[in-house]
Design a protein around this motif. Sequence first.
Motif, PDB file in Angstrom:
ATOM      1  N   MET A   1      24.733   9.877  10.740  1.00  0.00           N
ATOM      2  CA  MET A   1      25.294   9.376   9.499  1.00  0.00           C
ATOM      3  C   MET A   1      24.397   8.269   8.946  1.00  0.00           C
ATOM      4  N   LEU A   2      24.275   8.239   7.658  1.00  0.00           N
ATOM      5  CA  LEU A   2      23.423   7.254   7.011  1.00  0.00           C
ATOM      6  C   LEU A   2      24.162   5.939   6.840  1.00  0.00           C
ATOM      7  N   SER A   3      23.410   4.862   6.893  1.00  0.00           N
ATOM      8  CA  SER A   3      24.016   3.537   6.771  1.00  0.00           C
ATOM      9  C   SER A   3      24.423   3.261   5.326  1.00  0.00           C
ATOM     10  N   PRO A   4      25.393   2.362   5.134  1.00  0.00           N
ATOM     11  CA  PRO A   4      25.783   1.989   3.765  1.00  0.00           C
ATOM     12  C   PRO A   4      24.603   1.383   2.992  1.00  0.00           C
ATOM     13  N   GLY A   5      23.710   0.765   3.714  1.00  0.00           N
ATOM     14  CA  GLY A   5      22.531   0.189   3.076  1.00  0.00           C
ATOM     15  C   GLY A   5      21.636   1.239   2.434  1.00  0.00           C
ATOM     16  N   PHE A   6      21.691   2.444   2.958  1.00  0.00           N
ATOM     17  CA  PHE A   6      20.895   3.549   2.425  1.00  0.00           C
ATOM     18  C   PHE A   6      21.302   3.847   0.984  1.00  0.00           C
ATOM     19  N   HIS A   7      22.603   3.969   0.767  1.00  0.00           N
ATOM     20  CA  HIS A   7      23.098   4.246  -0.584  1.00  0.00           C
ATOM     21  C   HIS A   7      22.852   3.062  -1.510  1.00  0.00           C
ATOM     22  N   GLN A   8      22.958   1.855  -0.968  1.00  0.00           N
ATOM     23  CA  GLN A   8      22.693   0.666  -1.773  1.00  0.00           C
ATOM     24  C   GLN A   8      21.226   0.639  -2.196  1.00  0.00           C
ATOM     25  N   ARG A   9      20.338   1.027  -1.287  1.00  0.00           N
ATOM     26  CA  ARG A   9      18.911   1.047  -1.621  1.00  0.00           C
ATOM     27  C   ARG A   9      18.633   2.054  -2.730  1.00  0.00           C
ATOM     28  N   LEU A  10      19.279   3.213  -2.689  1.00  0.00           N
ATOM     29  CA  LEU A  10      19.111   4.193  -3.767  1.00  0.00           C
ATOM     30  C   LEU A  10      19.541   3.597  -5.108  1.00  0.00           C
ATOM     31  N   GLN A  11      20.671   2.905  -5.109  1.00  0.00           N
ATOM     32  CA  GLN A  11      21.153   2.287  -6.349  1.00  0.00           C
ATOM     33  C   GLN A  11      20.199   1.201  -6.810  1.00  0.00           C
ATOM     34  N   ASP A  12      19.717   0.401  -5.874  1.00  0.00           N
ATOM     35  CA  ASP A  12      18.756  -0.657  -6.225  1.00  0.00           C
ATOM     36  C   ASP A  12      17.500  -0.065  -6.843  1.00  0.00           C
ATOM     37  N   LEU A  13      17.022   1.032  -6.275  1.00  0.00           N
ATOM     38  CA  LEU A  13      15.824   1.680  -6.809  1.00  0.00           C
ATOM     39  C   LEU A  13      16.070   2.202  -8.217  1.00  0.00           C
ATOM     40  N   GLU A  14      17.229   2.796  -8.448  1.00  0.00           N
ATOM     41  CA  GLU A  14      17.562   3.258  -9.803  1.00  0.00           C
ATOM     42  C   GLU A  14      17.536   2.087 -10.782  1.00  0.00           C
ATOM     43  N   ASP A  15      18.114   0.964 -10.369  1.00  0.00           N
ATOM     44  CA  ASP A  15      18.130  -0.225 -11.229  1.00  0.00           C
ATOM     45  C   ASP A  15      16.721  -0.744 -11.498  1.00  0.00           C
ATOM     46  N   HIS A  16      15.903  -0.790 -10.441  1.00  0.00           N
ATOM     47  CA  HIS A  16      14.513  -1.263 -10.606  1.00  0.00           C
ATOM     48  C   HIS A  16      13.737  -0.360 -11.560  1.00  0.00           C
ATOM     49  N   ILE A  17      13.906   0.934 -11.398  1.00  0.00           N
ATOM     50  CA  ILE A  17      13.197   1.880 -12.260  1.00  0.00           C
ATOM     51  C   ILE A  17      13.609   1.685 -13.715  1.00  0.00           C
ATOM     52  N   ALA A  18      14.894   1.541 -13.954  1.00  0.00           N
ATOM     53  CA  ALA A  18      15.380   1.340 -15.329  1.00  0.00           C
ATOM     54  C   ALA A  18      14.832   0.040 -15.921  1.00  0.00           C
ATOM     55  N   GLN A  19      14.832  -1.023 -15.130  1.00  0.00           N
ATOM     56  CA  GLN A  19      14.315  -2.312 -15.611  1.00  0.00           C
ATOM     57  C   GLN A  19      12.818  -2.234 -15.902  1.00  0.00           C
ATOM     58  N   GLU A  20      12.092  -1.591 -15.002  1.00  0.00           N
ATOM     59  CA  GLU A  20      10.640  -1.471 -15.178  1.00  0.00           C
ATOM     60  C   GLU A  20      10.309  -0.609 -16.395  1.00  0.00           C
ATOM     61  N   GLN A  21      11.089   0.441 -16.627  1.00  0.00           N
ATOM     62  CA  GLN A  21      10.846   1.283 -17.798  1.00  0.00           C
ATOM     63  C   GLN A  21      11.128   0.519 -19.088  1.00  0.00           C
ATOM     64  N   LYS A  22      12.143  -0.312 -19.068  1.00  0.00           N
ATOM     65  CA  LYS A  22      12.452  -1.130 -20.240  1.00  0.00           C
ATOM     66  C   LYS A  22      11.303  -2.100 -20.526  1.00  0.00           C
ATOM     67  N   LEU A  23      10.814  -2.741 -19.485  1.00  0.00           N
ATOM     68  CA  LEU A  23       9.698  -3.669 -19.651  1.00  0.00           C
ATOM     69  C   LEU A  23       8.441  -2.937 -20.112  1.00  0.00           C
ATOM     70  N   LEU A  24       8.194  -1.754 -19.571  1.00  0.00           N
ATOM     71  CA  LEU A  24       7.054  -0.936 -19.996  1.00  0.00           C
ATOM     72  C   LEU A  24       7.129  -0.648 -21.489  1.00  0.00           C
ATOM     73  N   LYS A  25       8.295  -0.259 -21.948  1.00  0.00           N
ATOM     74  CA  LYS A  25       8.479   0.036 -23.373  1.00  0.00           C
ATOM     75  C   LYS A  25       8.188  -1.205 -24.220  1.00  0.00           C
ATOM     76  N   GLU A  26       8.645  -2.368 -23.759  1.00  0.00           N
ATOM     77  CA  GLU A  26       8.393  -3.613 -24.493  1.00  0.00           C
ATOM     78  C   GLU A  26       6.899  -3.902 -24.568  1.00  0.00           C
ATOM     79  N   PHE A  27       6.193  -3.739 -23.444  1.00  0.00           N
ATOM     80  CA  PHE A  27       4.743  -3.954 -23.439  1.00  0.00           C
ATOM     81  C   PHE A  27       4.046  -2.994 -24.399  1.00  0.00           C
TER      82      PHE A  27
END
Length: 79
Positions: A1-27
């Motif tokens: 079974m996967l740890s709860p941290g595994f799912h949290q990391r997936l969510q964190d990565l989604e958030d990071h990607i969205a933030q980075e894409q927003k910043l990319l668009k601004e640049f």
Amino acid sequence: MLSPGFHQRLQDLEDHIAQEQKLLKEFEEVLGDQTDPRDQRKYRREIKRQKESIAGYQQEYNELQQELTGQPSTRMQEM
């Protein structure tokens, strides 16, 4: 079974990607307004850095998602 941290990391990565894409668009928008070659070069460097950052997060996300489901996530492939 996967740890709860595994799912949290997936969510964190989604958030990071969205933030980075927003910043990319601004640049990219700011680059379009620049006339000074030095400023253009600076923004091109930042854009390249943002794309590399997004690619790194995306790769990690895809690897974790594949580990979770056995197949890549179509949601993040579209991002």
